[in-house]
Structures are given as structure tokens and as C-alpha cells.
Scaffold this motif. Structure first.
Motif, PDB file in Angstrom:
ATOM      1  N   LEU A  45     -49.491   9.928  16.860  1.00 37.54           N
ATOM      2  CA  LEU A  45     -50.526  10.785  17.445  1.00 37.54           C
ATOM      3  C   LEU A  45     -50.472  12.131  16.745  1.00 37.54           C
ATOM      4  N   LYS A  46     -51.601  12.546  16.234  1.00 38.53           N
ATOM      5  CA  LYS A  46     -51.699  13.808  15.503  1.00 38.53           C
ATOM      6  C   LYS A  46     -52.620  14.749  16.277  1.00 38.53           C
ATOM      7  N   VAL A  47     -52.092  15.891  16.667  1.00 39.45           N
ATOM      8  CA  VAL A  47     -52.828  16.843  17.495  1.00 39.45           C
ATOM      9  C   VAL A  47     -52.973  18.157  16.744  1.00 39.45           C
ATOM     10  N   THR A  48     -54.202  18.653  16.696  1.00 41.33           N
ATOM     11  CA  THR A  48     -54.498  19.945  16.086  1.00 41.33           C
ATOM     12  C   THR A  48     -55.279  20.784  17.084  1.00 41.33           C
ATOM     13  N   VAL A  49     -54.786  21.969  17.376  1.00 39.85           N
ATOM     14  CA  VAL A  49     -55.478  22.883  18.282  1.00 39.85           C
ATOM     15  C   VAL A  49     -56.239  23.890  17.428  1.00 39.85           C
ATOM     16  N   LEU A  50     -57.543  23.764  17.403  1.00 40.28           N
ATOM     17  CA  LEU A  50     -58.374  24.625  16.582  1.00 40.28           C
ATOM     18  C   LEU A  50     -58.714  25.913  17.307  1.00 40.28           C
ATOM     19  N   CYS A  51     -59.027  26.921  16.522  1.00 38.63           N
ATOM     20  CA  CYS A  51     -59.375  28.232  17.061  1.00 38.63           C
ATOM     21  C   CYS A  51     -60.882  28.413  16.980  1.00 38.63           C
ATOM     22  N   TYR A  52     -61.489  28.734  18.113  1.00 39.26           N
ATOM     23  CA  TYR A  52     -62.950  28.847  18.178  1.00 39.26           C
ATOM     24  C   TYR A  52     -63.443  30.238  17.790  1.00 39.26           C
ATOM     25  N   ASN A  53     -62.729  31.257  18.218  1.00 40.34           N
ATOM     26  CA  ASN A  53     -63.168  32.639  17.984  1.00 40.34           C
ATOM     27  C   ASN A  53     -62.257  33.392  17.023  1.00 40.34           C
ATOM     28  N   CYS A  54     -61.511  32.668  16.184  1.00 33.57           N
ATOM     29  CA  CYS A  54     -60.620  33.349  15.245  1.00 33.57           C
ATOM     30  C   CYS A  54     -61.402  33.833  14.036  1.00 33.57           C
ATOM     31  N   ASP A  55     -60.792  34.752  13.320  1.00 33.30           N
ATOM     32  CA  ASP A  55     -61.418  35.256  12.101  1.00 33.30           C
ATOM     33  C   ASP A  55     -61.150  34.279  10.953  1.00 33.30           C
ATOM     34  N   ASP A  56     -61.452  34.728   9.751  1.00 32.07           N
ATOM     35  CA  ASP A  56     -61.302  33.859   8.591  1.00 32.07           C
ATOM     36  C   ASP A  56     -59.851  33.625   8.182  1.00 32.07           C
ATOM     37  N   SER A  57     -58.915  34.306   8.814  1.00 30.10           N
ATOM     38  CA  SER A  57     -57.518  34.181   8.395  1.00 30.10           C
ATOM     39  C   SER A  57     -56.885  32.861   8.842  1.00 30.10           C
ATOM     40  N   SER A  58     -57.424  32.235   9.883  1.00 24.82           N
ATOM     41  CA  SER A  58     -56.823  31.006  10.386  1.00 24.82           C
ATOM     42  C   SER A  58     -57.876  30.191  11.113  1.00 24.82           C
ATOM     43  N   THR A  59     -57.755  28.889  11.014  1.00 28.71           N
ATOM     44  CA  THR A  59     -58.632  27.979  11.751  1.00 28.71           C
ATOM     45  C   THR A  59     -57.902  27.270  12.881  1.00 28.71           C
ATOM     46  N   THR A  60     -56.599  27.430  12.973  1.00 29.02           N
ATOM     47  CA  THR A  60     -55.805  26.849  14.048  1.00 29.02           C
ATOM     48  C   THR A  60     -55.129  27.957  14.837  1.00 29.02           C
ATOM     49  N   ILE A  61     -54.773  27.635  16.064  1.00 31.61           N
ATOM     50  CA  ILE A  61     -54.128  28.607  16.945  1.00 31.61           C
ATOM     51  C   ILE A  61     -52.627  28.614  16.675  1.00 31.61           C
ATOM     52  N   ILE A  62     -52.110  29.763  16.383  1.00 30.02           N
ATOM     53  CA  ILE A  62     -50.682  29.903  16.107  1.00 30.02           C
ATOM     54  C   ILE A  62     -49.904  29.920  17.420  1.00 30.02           C
ATOM     55  N   GLY A  63     -48.910  29.072  17.510  1.00 32.75           N
ATOM     56  CA  GLY A  63     -48.067  29.030  18.696  1.00 32.75           C
ATOM     57  C   GLY A  63     -48.587  28.157  19.818  1.00 32.75           C
ATOM     58  N   ALA A  64     -49.618  27.338  19.578  1.00 39.69           N
ATOM     59  CA  ALA A  64     -50.109  26.439  20.623  1.00 39.69           C
ATOM     60  C   ALA A  64     -49.078  25.344  20.906  1.00 39.69           C
ATOM     61  N   ASN A  65     -49.011  24.915  22.157  1.00 42.81           N
ATOM     62  CA  ASN A  65     -48.035  23.931  22.581  1.00 42.81           C
ATOM     63  C   ASN A  65     -48.741  22.677  23.089  1.00 42.81           C
ATOM     64  N   VAL A  66     -48.128  21.533  22.828  1.00 40.25           N
ATOM     65  CA  VAL A  66     -48.677  20.245  23.245  1.00 40.25           C
ATOM     66  C   VAL A  66     -47.562  19.431  23.895  1.00 40.25           C
ATOM     67  N   PHE A  67     -47.888  18.837  25.023  1.00 40.97           N
ATOM     68  CA  PHE A  67     -46.965  17.967  25.751  1.00 40.97           C
ATOM     69  C   PHE A  67     -47.698  16.668  26.050  1.00 40.97           C
ATOM     70  N   TYR A  68     -47.070  15.522  25.743  1.00 38.64           N
ATOM     71  CA  TYR A  68     -47.716  14.253  26.053  1.00 38.64           C
ATOM     72  C   TYR A  68     -46.796  13.390  26.902  1.00 38.64           C
ATOM     73  N   TYR A  69     -47.432  12.527  27.695  1.00 47.19           N
ATOM     74  CA  TYR A  69     -46.709  11.631  28.597  1.00 47.19           C
ATOM     75  C   TYR A  69     -47.288  10.238  28.456  1.00 47.19           C
ATOM     76  N   THR A  70     -46.422   9.258  28.363  1.00 46.02           N
ATOM     77  CA  THR A  70     -46.853   7.869  28.291  1.00 46.02           C
ATOM     78  C   THR A  70     -45.747   6.979  28.837  1.00 46.02           C
TER      79      THR A  70
END
Length: 207
Positions: A45-70
Motif C-alpha cells: 500500500l502506497k500512501v501520498t498526502v498531497l498539499c492543496y494550498n502549498c506553494d511551488d516549493s512542495s506538492t506533498t505535506i511534510i510531516g503527515a502521518n498515516v496509520f492503517y488497520y487490517t
């Protein structure tokens, strides 16, 4: 000097970026990509948290956390936690996404939770968190936090097991069609035989 596990080929398999230094020239660095030759079909499973209102310096959110359960194939609980771009120091070589290995036998992922610290909010609660339910393995998931809601984009990458399953299902369907066709022809012949017997008996009675 630095090693990073990445998915450079976009197939869900693990490759490694390695930065090395020349012994003769300390200022000479080299970047190498090591590709695994493991032919086993594993789930991921590949998860990418994109940034909606970020500037041109980054397209992903720095420091985002993901937890999954199965639930594992043995019935036990399986959980994992990952952080996206948690370190920006030199030679960190962290990928702008999280790649979770699910093993060779994986069920549906019951849910994932995505959270990040929203520094734009003026309220005291600055942590945005959302839960996405019922995800399939071998998928690239893009979580996009919008102004009033979250959006999930999922792209499924079929593995070798999926093609093998489709092949087996196709063969089973063909075998079933052949059996049905043979039984239908056999039943039709029996009906014709019974019809001839009935016609012969009818003609004999008429005589």
C-alpha cells in the motif's frame, strides 16, 4: 553514507537509493539505484498526502502521518504507522510518500487514518485527521485535504496473483461451458429418441 527505500519504478516493489563517496575525492558523491530481483508476488500500500494550498516549493505535506488497520489471513490484527518526509536534514533521502508492505497474503485494509498539522487554521485544534475505509491492496492512494473535506484518489496496480486468478477463472468458465454444452446435446438427443419412440408407438396403435 545514505540509504533510502523507494518505489522508483512505480510498481509497489522496493528499490534502494544509495549515496556513496569517492575515497580519493571526498567531494565526489555518487547516486546508485539498487533494484531487487525478488520475483515473489507481495501486497503493498502506497500512501501520498498531497498539499492543496502549498506553494511551488512542495506538492506533498511534510510531516503527515498515516496509520492503517487490517486483519491478517490468520485472523490477527495488523497495524502500521508511517510518517511522510519527517526529516529534511542533508542526506536524509526520504521519499515523499509512505510504502507499507502487506506480505504475500493480504485482506482488504479496513481503514487508514491520515493526519497532519494545519498551520493555517486559527483555532486551537490545528491537527486535521480523516479516516478512509475499505481500501484494496496493491493500490497507490493519494489523500488530498481540501478546505472543507478530504478527497481520496486510488489507483490499483494488478499483481501477478490477480492475473493468475483471472486465468484460473477463465479456464473454469470454459470447462463449465463445455460441460453444459455436452449435457445439452445429450439431452437433445434423448428427447429426439423419445420423440421417435412416441411417434412409432402412435403409428402402431393407429394401425
Amino acid at each position: 553514507y545514505a540509504l533510502a527505500a523507494v518505489d522508483a519504478l512505480g510498481s509497489g516493489s522496493i528499490q534502494f537509493f544509495v549515496i556513496g563517496r569517492n575515497k580519493n575525492d571526498p567531494e565526489d558523491f555518487s547516486l546508485s539505484l539498487l533494484v531487487s530481483k525478488d520475483m515473489l508476488d507481495t501486497f503493498w500500500l502506497k500512501v501520498t498526502v498531497l498539499c492543496y494550498n502549498c506553494d511551488d516549493s512542495s506538492t506533498t505535506i511534510i510531516g503527515a502521518n498515516v496509520f492503517y488497520y487490517t486483519t491478517g489471513y490468520k485472523g490477527d490484527e495488523e497495524v502500521a504507522y508511517g510518517s511522510q518526509s519527517s526529516q529534511l536534514a542533508p542526506f536524509s533521502l526520504q521519499a515523499p510518500y509512505m510504502l507499507f508492505g502487506l506480505g504475500q497474503q493480504a485482506n482488504y485494509i479496513e481503514y487508514i487514518k491520515v493526519a497532519y498539522r494545519n498551520t493555517v487554521k486559527s483555532e486551537s485544534k490545528t491537527v486535521d485527521m480523516f479516516q478512509f475505509d475499505q481500501l484494496v491492496p496493491n493500490a497507490q492512494v493519494f489523500a488530498i485535504p481540501l478546505e472543507s473535506m478530504w478527497r481520496l484518489v486510488m489507483m490499483v496496480v494488478p499483481g501477478k496473483t490477480m492475473w493468475q486468478t483471472l486465468l484460473v477463472l477463465g479456464i473454469c468458465c470454459i470447462v463449465c461451458m463445455v460441460i453444459i454444452l455436452v449435457l445439452h446435446i445429450k439431452e437433445k438427443k434423448e428427447d429426439e429418441r423419445e420423440k421417435r419412440k412416441f411417434n412409432a408407438k402412435f403409428n402402431f396403435d393407429a394401425m
